[in-house]
Motif scaffolding. Structure first.
Motif, PDB file in Angstrom:
ATOM      1  N   LEU A 196       1.002  -1.414  -0.108  1.00  0.00           N
ATOM      2  CA  LEU A 196       0.121   0.318   0.235  1.00  0.00           C
ATOM      3  C   LEU A 196       0.616   0.837  -0.058  1.00  0.00           C
ATOM      4  O   LEU A 196       1.832   1.298   1.019  1.00  0.00           O
ATOM      5  CB  LEU A 196      -1.187  -0.064   1.146  1.00  0.00           C
ATOM      6  CG  LEU A 196      -1.588  -1.124   1.088  1.00  0.00           C
ATOM      7  CD1 LEU A 196      -2.904  -1.162   2.348  1.00  0.00           C
ATOM      8  CD2 LEU A 196      -3.000  -0.983   0.335  1.00  0.00           C
ATOM      9  N   PRO A 197       0.659   2.323  -1.080  1.00  0.00           N
ATOM     10  CA  PRO A 197       1.461   3.187  -0.523  1.00  0.00           C
ATOM     11  C   PRO A 197       1.371   4.319   0.644  1.00  0.00           C
ATOM     12  O   PRO A 197       2.032   5.335   0.694  1.00  0.00           O
ATOM     13  CB  PRO A 197       1.338   4.114  -2.137  1.00  0.00           C
ATOM     14  CG  PRO A 197       0.095   3.689  -2.899  1.00  0.00           C
ATOM     15  CD  PRO A 197      -0.286   2.239  -1.751  1.00  0.00           C
ATOM     16  N   GLU A 198      -0.302   3.955   0.782  1.00  0.00           N
ATOM     17  CA  GLU A 198      -0.770   5.117   1.939  1.00  0.00           C
ATOM     18  C   GLU A 198      -1.236   4.171   2.746  1.00  0.00           C
ATOM     19  O   GLU A 198      -2.485   4.187   3.503  1.00  0.00           O
ATOM     20  CB  GLU A 198      -1.755   6.150   1.591  1.00  0.00           C
ATOM     21  CG  GLU A 198      -1.093   7.769   0.292  1.00  0.00           C
ATOM     22  CD  GLU A 198      -1.763   8.431   0.650  1.00  0.00           C
ATOM     23  OE1 GLU A 198      -2.537   9.091   1.472  1.00  0.00           O
ATOM     24  OE2 GLU A 198      -1.726   9.111  -1.051  1.00  0.00           O
ATOM     25  N   PRO A 199      -0.485   3.416   3.492  1.00  0.00           N
ATOM     26  CA  PRO A 199      -0.892   2.341   4.605  1.00  0.00           C
ATOM     27  C   PRO A 199      -1.841   2.713   5.253  1.00  0.00           C
ATOM     28  O   PRO A 199      -2.748   2.546   6.021  1.00  0.00           O
ATOM     29  CB  PRO A 199       0.164   1.616   5.283  1.00  0.00           C
ATOM     30  CG  PRO A 199       1.235   2.402   4.944  1.00  0.00           C
ATOM     31  CD  PRO A 199       1.048   3.347   3.753  1.00  0.00           C
ATOM     32  N   SER A 200      -1.634   4.104   6.600  1.00  0.00           N
ATOM     33  CA  SER A 200      -2.307   4.823   6.928  1.00  0.00           C
ATOM     34  C   SER A 200      -4.145   4.863   7.395  1.00  0.00           C
ATOM     35  O   SER A 200      -4.355   4.836   7.559  1.00  0.00           O
ATOM     36  CB  SER A 200      -1.723   6.462   8.141  1.00  0.00           C
ATOM     37  OG  SER A 200      -1.489   6.798   6.478  1.00  0.00           O
ATOM     38  N   ALA A 201      -3.621   5.187   5.211  1.00  0.00           N
ATOM     39  CA  ALA A 201      -5.395   5.482   5.599  1.00  0.00           C
ATOM     40  C   ALA A 201      -6.143   4.299   5.194  1.00  0.00           C
ATOM     41  O   ALA A 201      -7.637   4.359   5.346  1.00  0.00           O
ATOM     42  CB  ALA A 201      -5.511   6.322   3.911  1.00  0.00           C
ATOM     43  N   PHE A 202      -5.528   3.240   5.339  1.00  0.00           N
ATOM     44  CA  PHE A 202      -6.179   1.759   5.065  1.00  0.00           C
ATOM     45  C   PHE A 202      -6.093   1.089   7.315  1.00  0.00           C
ATOM     46  O   PHE A 202      -6.846  -0.074   6.666  1.00  0.00           O
ATOM     47  CB  PHE A 202      -6.237   0.689   4.624  1.00  0.00           C
ATOM     48  CG  PHE A 202      -6.189   1.608   3.361  1.00  0.00           C
ATOM     49  CD1 PHE A 202      -7.671   1.360   2.664  1.00  0.00           C
ATOM     50  CD2 PHE A 202      -5.551   2.448   2.499  1.00  0.00           C
ATOM     51  CE1 PHE A 202      -7.582   1.946   1.336  1.00  0.00           C
ATOM     52  CE2 PHE A 202      -5.308   2.441   1.652  1.00  0.00           C
ATOM     53  CZ  PHE A 202      -6.740   2.267   0.397  1.00  0.00           C
ATOM     54  N   GLY A 203      -5.120   1.847   7.984  1.00  0.00           N
ATOM     55  CA  GLY A 203      -5.240   1.193   9.551  1.00  0.00           C
ATOM     56  C   GLY A 203      -3.888   0.682   9.226  1.00  0.00           C
ATOM     57  O   GLY A 203      -4.602  -0.584  10.927  1.00  0.00           O
TER      58      GLY A 203
END
Length: 469
Positions: free
Chosen positions: A274-281
């Protein structure tokens, strides 16, 4: 279509939705309260009756990143800036723990007029030195470029020399008090040798040199078809008998490859995480790792809601897909309460992983000293092999946890799990005005499920997990 469950939600009907909203955003994650204390089996250690001894020229603590290379308990880079010299220090355990030094660049009596750099790498250490132009108006080239490297993972030490490194440009080095600091675009150990791009600002638009200790190879410049390289860094890999140029985006969540196709380069890319893992928890960590002599990307993905995590190793490939088939690798959560040592077969047939701790996976370590108060440490990184179903560990490092009223000692522990009788304790020594120097002593350790652990350990991160998790 079909529905799994008893409810369904939609936006619009038959395609007649708000054109500005074509997908639902990821849910907002509210991490549950971390309220249950959890630690792995404690470790009790006793200091040997030896004096503190120096790790010559070493400036940083050895950690799990530097641990368990072949017969070496750890490998640290060492340098003497005043003489532009570099080496690696191998800590050898066993019945008679001692140090062995591997020279990368021998000392110079007069290092003025040289640029110098030494780098700690996942494979060991690499160093670079070259003479700067005395009169740029007459000759502005970098002369007598020397490279030394210690690939401790593969057991290879190499040295190479390049008589002419090309014209010195702005950004290639910075002036320093004792020695000028070289700033190469790339100095990277690879399978069988080392890669060098000497000129900092030229990036990939310069030749890459590959040295194997016997001969050298020149690799053509790469003109990447990328409008924006923000957050990307260049790398090289030697795999399947070929040299490939790589561009790692967001620490390696996406990998672009340049491979030779006749007289030109062909470009491919692949996303592996994932390029932005924090957006998916999610919490994600990535770094280069090895399976035997094959390098690749290691990716660990952890739920922000707890200790659930998975990890994979993706080998770099010269042909076909950019990355080979993913190999499932263990996380610290897959280890037994008392980690299992690794077999010789596992060390050669499964990837070497330097894994970060997860909530509930940390080992408290109490160090006793006949002449001083006890010390408390908490495990951090662990070197793993094996599979998620059958994980094993070679080494762990541990950070200091100050006890109430005690002053921090600035120490760190490194434990080889197949040599518990010869554990290493490191400390920072010297005056505050001088460069930090690292010293070591040895310990004897054992796992002790009944050990009384000071409550201060629970102030550290990773010691609380979701209740019932």
């Amino acid at each position: 279509g079909c529905v799994i469950g008893s409810e369904v939600s939609r936006i619009g009907w038959a395609g007649q939705g708000d054109e500005d909203v074509d997908s639902l955003p990821p849910p907002a994650f509210e991490p549950s309260r971390l309220s249950e204390r959890r630690l792995r089996m404690p470790i009790a250690c006793t200091l040997d009756d030896t004096r503190w001894q120096a790790l010559p020229g070493v400036r940083e603590f050895p950690s799990s990143h530097d641990a368990a290379f072949g017969k070496a308990a750890f490998v640290s880079v060492s340098f003497d800036a005043a003489r532009a010299a570099a080496s690696t220090v191998h800590g050898i355990g066993g019945p008679r723990p001692h140090l062995e030094t591997v020279s990368l660049l021998s000392p110079l009596d007069h290092p003025n007029g040289y640029a110098f750099e030494v780098l700690d790498q996942v494979e060991g250490g690499a160093a670079l030195r070259y003479r700067l132009p005395e009169d740029p108006a007459k000759d502005n080239h970098a002369r007598n470029v020397e490279i030394g490297w210690d690939n401790a993972l593969a057991g290879q030490v190499g040295h190479a020399r390049l008589p002419d490194g090309g014209a010195v440009a702005v950004g290639d080095y910075e002036s320093g008090d004792r020695v000028n600091h070289a700033q190469p675009d790339l100095l990277s150990i690879g399978e069988g040798g080392v890669y060098l791009r000497l000129h900092h600002n030229a990036g990939d638009l310069q030749e890459t040199w590959y040295f194997d200790g016997h001969s050298s190879t020149r690799i053509a410049p790469v003109n990447w078809p990328l409008p924006n390289r923000s957050g990307a860094r260049g790398e090289m890999a030697h795999t399947e008998g070929a040299h490939i140029a790589l561009m790692l985006f967001e620490r390696g969540t996406a990998v672009a490859r340049a491979r030779r196709d006749g007289a030109a380069f062909a470009f491919d890319a692949e996303t592996i995480a994932l390029p932005e893992p924090s957006a998916f928890g999610q919490i994600q960590s990535e770094h280069i790792a090895y399976l035997g002599n094959d390098s690749g990307m290691y990716v660990q993905t952890q739920s922000a809601l707890g200790a659930r995590a998975t990890a994979q190793f993706f080998p770099f490939r010269a042909n076909g897909s950019v990355m080979g088939a993913p190999v499932a690798v263990p996380t610290q959560a897959n280890l037994a309460d008392r980690p299992r040592p690794c077999s010789a077969t596992e060390l050669t047939s499964t990837p070497r992983i330097d894994a970060a701790y997860l909530p509930g996976t940390r080992h408290p370590i109490v160090v006793s000293d006949n002449s001083d108060a006890p010390r408390l440490f908490l495990s951090s990184g662990i070197v793993l092999y094996g599979t998620p179903e059958n994980a094993c560990a070679r080494a762990l490092d541990a950070e200091e946890i100050p006890l109430d009223g005690a002053t921090a000692r600035h120490e760190r522990v490194l434990i080889l799990l197949d040599d518990l009788d010869h554990t290493w304790l490191f400390r920072v020594a010297g005056e505050a005005s001088e460069p930090s120097a690292i010293q070591y002593r040895t310990l004897k350790c054992h796992f002790d499920p009944d050990l009384d652990v000071p409550s201060e350990v629970y102030r550290a991160s990773g010691t609380l997990v979701p209740r019932g998790g």
